[in-house]
Design an enzyme around this catalytic site. Structure first.
Site, PDB file in Angstrom:
ATOM      1  N   ASN A  26       0.878  -1.166   0.000  1.00  0.00           N
ATOM      2  CA  ASN A  26       0.000   0.000   0.000  1.00  0.00           C
ATOM      3  C   ASN A  26       0.919   1.219   0.000  1.00  0.00           C
ATOM      4  OD1 ASN A  26      -1.625   2.144   0.540  1.00  0.00           O
ATOM      5  ND2 ASN A  26      -2.615   1.245   2.330  1.00  0.00           N
ATOM      6  N   ASN A  32       2.568   6.011 -10.402  1.00  0.00           N
ATOM      7  CA  ASN A  32       1.367   5.893 -11.238  1.00  0.00           C
ATOM      8  C   ASN A  32       0.112   5.550 -10.437  1.00  0.00           C
ATOM      9  OD1 ASN A  32      -0.188   5.017 -13.845  1.00  0.00           O
ATOM     10  ND2 ASN A  32      -0.156   3.173 -12.549  1.00  0.00           N
ATOM     11  N   SER A  64      -2.597  14.575 -13.915  1.00  0.00           N
ATOM     12  CA  SER A  64      -3.810  14.563 -14.743  1.00  0.00           C
ATOM     13  C   SER A  64      -4.011  15.973 -15.280  1.00  0.00           C
ATOM     14  CB  SER A  64      -5.008  14.179 -13.874  1.00  0.00           C
ATOM     15  OG  SER A  64      -6.217  14.630 -14.463  1.00  0.00           O
ATOM     16  N   TYR A  91      -9.772  15.216  -6.219  1.00  0.00           N
ATOM     17  CA  TYR A  91      -8.896  14.601  -7.235  1.00  0.00           C
ATOM     18  C   TYR A  91      -8.004  15.675  -7.864  1.00  0.00           C
ATOM     19  CZ  TYR A  91      -7.487  11.892 -11.378  1.00  0.00           C
ATOM     20  OH  TYR A  91      -6.756  11.238 -12.371  1.00  0.00           O
ATOM     21  N   LYS A  96      -3.884  15.976  -7.764  1.00  0.00           N
ATOM     22  CA  LYS A  96      -3.076  15.951  -8.989  1.00  0.00           C
ATOM     23  C   LYS A  96      -2.278  17.252  -9.159  1.00  0.00           C
ATOM     24  CE  LYS A  96      -3.919  11.788 -10.372  1.00  0.00           C
ATOM     25  NZ  LYS A  96      -2.834  10.792 -10.408  1.00  0.00           N
ATOM     26  N   ILE A 126      -8.286   8.923 -20.897  1.00  0.00           N
ATOM     27  CA  ILE A 126      -7.638   7.715 -21.421  1.00  0.00           C
ATOM     28  C   ILE A 126      -8.623   6.547 -21.333  1.00  0.00           C
ATOM     29  CG2 ILE A 126      -5.583   6.236 -21.233  1.00  0.00           C
ATOM     30  CD1 ILE A 126      -5.023   9.294 -21.839  1.00  0.00           C
TER      31      ILE A 126
HETATM   32  P1  NAP Z   1      -6.260   2.015 -12.524  1.00  0.00           P
HETATM   33  O1  NAP Z   1      -6.535   1.099 -13.681  1.00  0.00           O
HETATM   34  O2  NAP Z   1      -7.265   2.116 -11.447  1.00  0.00           O
HETATM   35  O3  NAP Z   1      -4.821   1.656 -11.936  1.00  0.00           O
HETATM   36  C1  NAP Z   1      -4.338   2.214 -10.742  1.00  0.00           C
HETATM   37  C2  NAP Z   1      -3.744   1.106  -9.929  1.00  0.00           C
HETATM   38  O4  NAP Z   1      -3.269   1.647  -8.685  1.00  0.00           O
HETATM   39  C3  NAP Z   1      -4.756   0.007  -9.568  1.00  0.00           C
HETATM   40  O5  NAP Z   1      -4.159  -1.262  -9.748  1.00  0.00           O
HETATM   41  C4  NAP Z   1      -5.040   0.296  -8.128  1.00  0.00           C
HETATM   42  O6  NAP Z   1      -5.511  -0.809  -7.347  1.00  0.00           O
HETATM   43  C5  NAP Z   1      -3.674   0.756  -7.652  1.00  0.00           C
HETATM   44  N1  NAP Z   1      -3.758   1.394  -6.343  1.00  0.00           N
HETATM   45  C6  NAP Z   1      -4.761   2.183  -5.853  1.00  0.00           C
HETATM   46  N2  NAP Z   1      -4.489   2.534  -4.599  1.00  0.00           N
HETATM   47  C7  NAP Z   1      -3.292   1.970  -4.284  1.00  0.00           C
HETATM   48  C8  NAP Z   1      -2.486   1.956  -3.115  1.00  0.00           C
HETATM   49  N3  NAP Z   1      -2.843   2.616  -2.010  1.00  0.00           N
HETATM   50  N4  NAP Z   1      -1.347   1.250  -3.122  1.00  0.00           N
HETATM   51  C9  NAP Z   1      -0.970   0.581  -4.222  1.00  0.00           C
HETATM   52  N5  NAP Z   1      -1.676   0.541  -5.363  1.00  0.00           N
HETATM   53  C10 NAP Z   1      -2.830   1.231  -5.393  1.00  0.00           C
HETATM   54  O7  NAP Z   1      -6.026   3.508 -13.068  1.00  0.00           O
HETATM   55  P2  NAP Z   1      -5.479   4.049 -14.466  1.00  0.00           P
HETATM   56  O8  NAP Z   1      -6.624   4.579 -15.238  1.00  0.00           O
HETATM   57  O9  NAP Z   1      -4.530   3.084 -15.102  1.00  0.00           O
HETATM   58  O10 NAP Z   1      -4.688   5.336 -13.923  1.00  0.00           O
HETATM   59  C11 NAP Z   1      -3.297   5.308 -13.611  1.00  0.00           C
HETATM   60  C12 NAP Z   1      -2.882   6.725 -13.228  1.00  0.00           C
HETATM   61  O11 NAP Z   1      -3.221   7.627 -14.288  1.00  0.00           O
HETATM   62  C13 NAP Z   1      -3.600   7.274 -11.975  1.00  0.00           C
HETATM   63  O12 NAP Z   1      -2.688   8.016 -11.198  1.00  0.00           O
HETATM   64  C14 NAP Z   1      -4.671   8.188 -12.566  1.00  0.00           C
HETATM   65  O13 NAP Z   1      -5.063   9.207 -11.679  1.00  0.00           O
HETATM   66  C15 NAP Z   1      -3.950   8.725 -13.775  1.00  0.00           C
HETATM   67  N6  NAP Z   1      -4.855   9.255 -14.813  1.00  0.00           N
HETATM   68  C16 NAP Z   1      -5.739   8.427 -15.441  1.00  0.00           C
HETATM   69  C17 NAP Z   1      -6.584   8.945 -16.419  1.00  0.00           C
HETATM   70  C18 NAP Z   1      -7.576   8.074 -17.143  1.00  0.00           C
HETATM   71  O14 NAP Z   1      -8.337   8.625 -17.964  1.00  0.00           O
HETATM   72  N7  NAP Z   1      -7.609   6.779 -16.918  1.00  0.00           N
HETATM   73  C19 NAP Z   1      -6.516  10.299 -16.733  1.00  0.00           C
HETATM   74  C20 NAP Z   1      -5.611  11.114 -16.060  1.00  0.00           C
HETATM   75  C21 NAP Z   1      -4.766  10.579 -15.111  1.00  0.00           C
HETATM   76  P3  NAP Z   1      -7.123  -0.995  -7.178  1.00  0.00           P
HETATM   77  O15 NAP Z   1      -7.578  -1.631  -8.439  1.00  0.00           O
HETATM   78  O16 NAP Z   1      -7.285  -1.853  -5.969  1.00  0.00           O
HETATM   79  O17 NAP Z   1      -7.705   0.399  -6.989  1.00  0.00           O
END
Ligand code: NAP
Length: 244
Positions: free
Chosen positions: A66, A93, A145, A158, A162, A191
């Site tokens: 964590n 990430n 973000s 959020y 960020k 994304i």
């Molecule tokens: P995601 O699929 O939810 O991946 C994030 C990962 O981080 C998940 O495996 C999650 O586990 C894990 N996580 C959450 N809390 C944690 C903790 N305390 N310790 C360790 N791991 C933890 O998200 P994503 O869409 O790939 O996004 C990745 C990054 O890009 C994030 O920082 C997000 O804010 C940023 N971002 C995404 C978008 C978008 O459109 N997708 C846009 C802008 C920025 P769980 O599955 O258990 O939560």
């Protein structure tokens, strides 16, 4: 071309990389020759991640951690040094989202999002830097973000978390420049990941000048570039299809 597009011999830690954008980042770096280390919050997710990397032909090292927990982060980084080696590249990430108006957001929800999205970046950077300093080089890329750049209605906590990542990037880049460590940040737009599953895809696409959602691989490409170029530091790079 003076950039060496090879990460052979480099060790990269990508947080929260069992799937989604983190998986794409780590997979891209593995193809360029890096040894991949990733973590996730639960054993079940790490196991899923390990299976996915294996299927992609990648021999990754997975840790349960964590990233909000100081002791857990310190232990993980110490184990990585012992079992894999010195971290050369850190990609912060791991993140969570929260879509709520400020009136509906509890203090506990605020604390959680700041903890996962900002405190964890501070903790992981602090520990990884201790190893990078041994080699007098390294690269950190933080995933923020576009809402960290502009702010977003109904995503106050959020957006705050960020924006903190952007502050961390600029400050740390300045602090670490004399030590040969670069620190940069990417700000993805919309994304195509499960984070946006609850929205209508066609409506989202209408908001993007390039007319489509971004892919995890496109975010990964930008990060890869930032880890390669040794003269780029303290930069905030949008990967948003022209929204900003
Ligand atoms: P995601 O699929 O939810 O991946 C994030 C990962 O981080 C998940 O495996 C999650 O586990 C894990 N996580 C959450 N809390 C944690 C903790 N305390 N310790 C360790 N791991 C933890 O998200 P994503 O869409 O790939 O996004 C990745 C990054 O890009 C994030 O920082 C997000 O804010 C940023 N971002 C995404 C978008 C978008 O459109 N997708 C846009 C802008 C920025 P769980 O599955 O258990 O939560």
């Amino acid at each position: 071309m003076s950039i060496d597009f090879s990460l052979k011999g480099k060790i990269a830690l990508v947080t929260g990389a069992s799937y989604g954008i983190g998986f794409a980042i780590a997979s891209g770096m593995a193809k360029a020759g890096a040894t991949i280390v990733f973590n996730d919050i639960k054993q079940e997710l790490v196991d899923k991640g390990l299976a996915a990397y294996k299927e992609a032909g990648i021999d990754a090292h997975g840790y349960v951690c964590n990233v909000c927990d100081e002791e857990a982060v310190n232990n993980m980084v110490a184990k990585i040094e012992e079992e894999v080696g010195v971290i050369d590249i850190l990609v912060n990430n791991a993140g969570i989202s929260l879509i709520k108006q400020i009136n509906d957001t509890t203090a506990e929800e605020y604390d959680k999002i700041m903890s996962v999205n900002a405190r964890s970046y501070f903790l992981c950077s602090r520990e990884a830097i201790k190893l990078m300093l041994k080699n007098h080089e390294g690269a950190i890329v933080n995933v923020s973000s576009m809402w960290g750049q502009t702010g977003a209605s109904c995503e106050i906590a959020y957006s705050m978390s960020k924006a903190a990542v952007i502050g961390l990037t600029r400050s740390l880049a300045e602090e670490l420049a004399p030590s040969g460590i670069t620190v940069n940040c990417v700000c993805p737009g919309i994304i195509d990941t499960r984070m946006n599953n609850m929205f209508d895809k066609n409506e989202l696409e209408e908001e993007v000048p390039l007319g489509r959602l971004g892919t995890s691989e496109e975010v990964a490409d930008a990060i890869f570039y930032l880890t390669q170029n040794k003269y780029i530091t303290a930069q905030i790079l949008g990967v948003n299809g022209g929204i900003i």
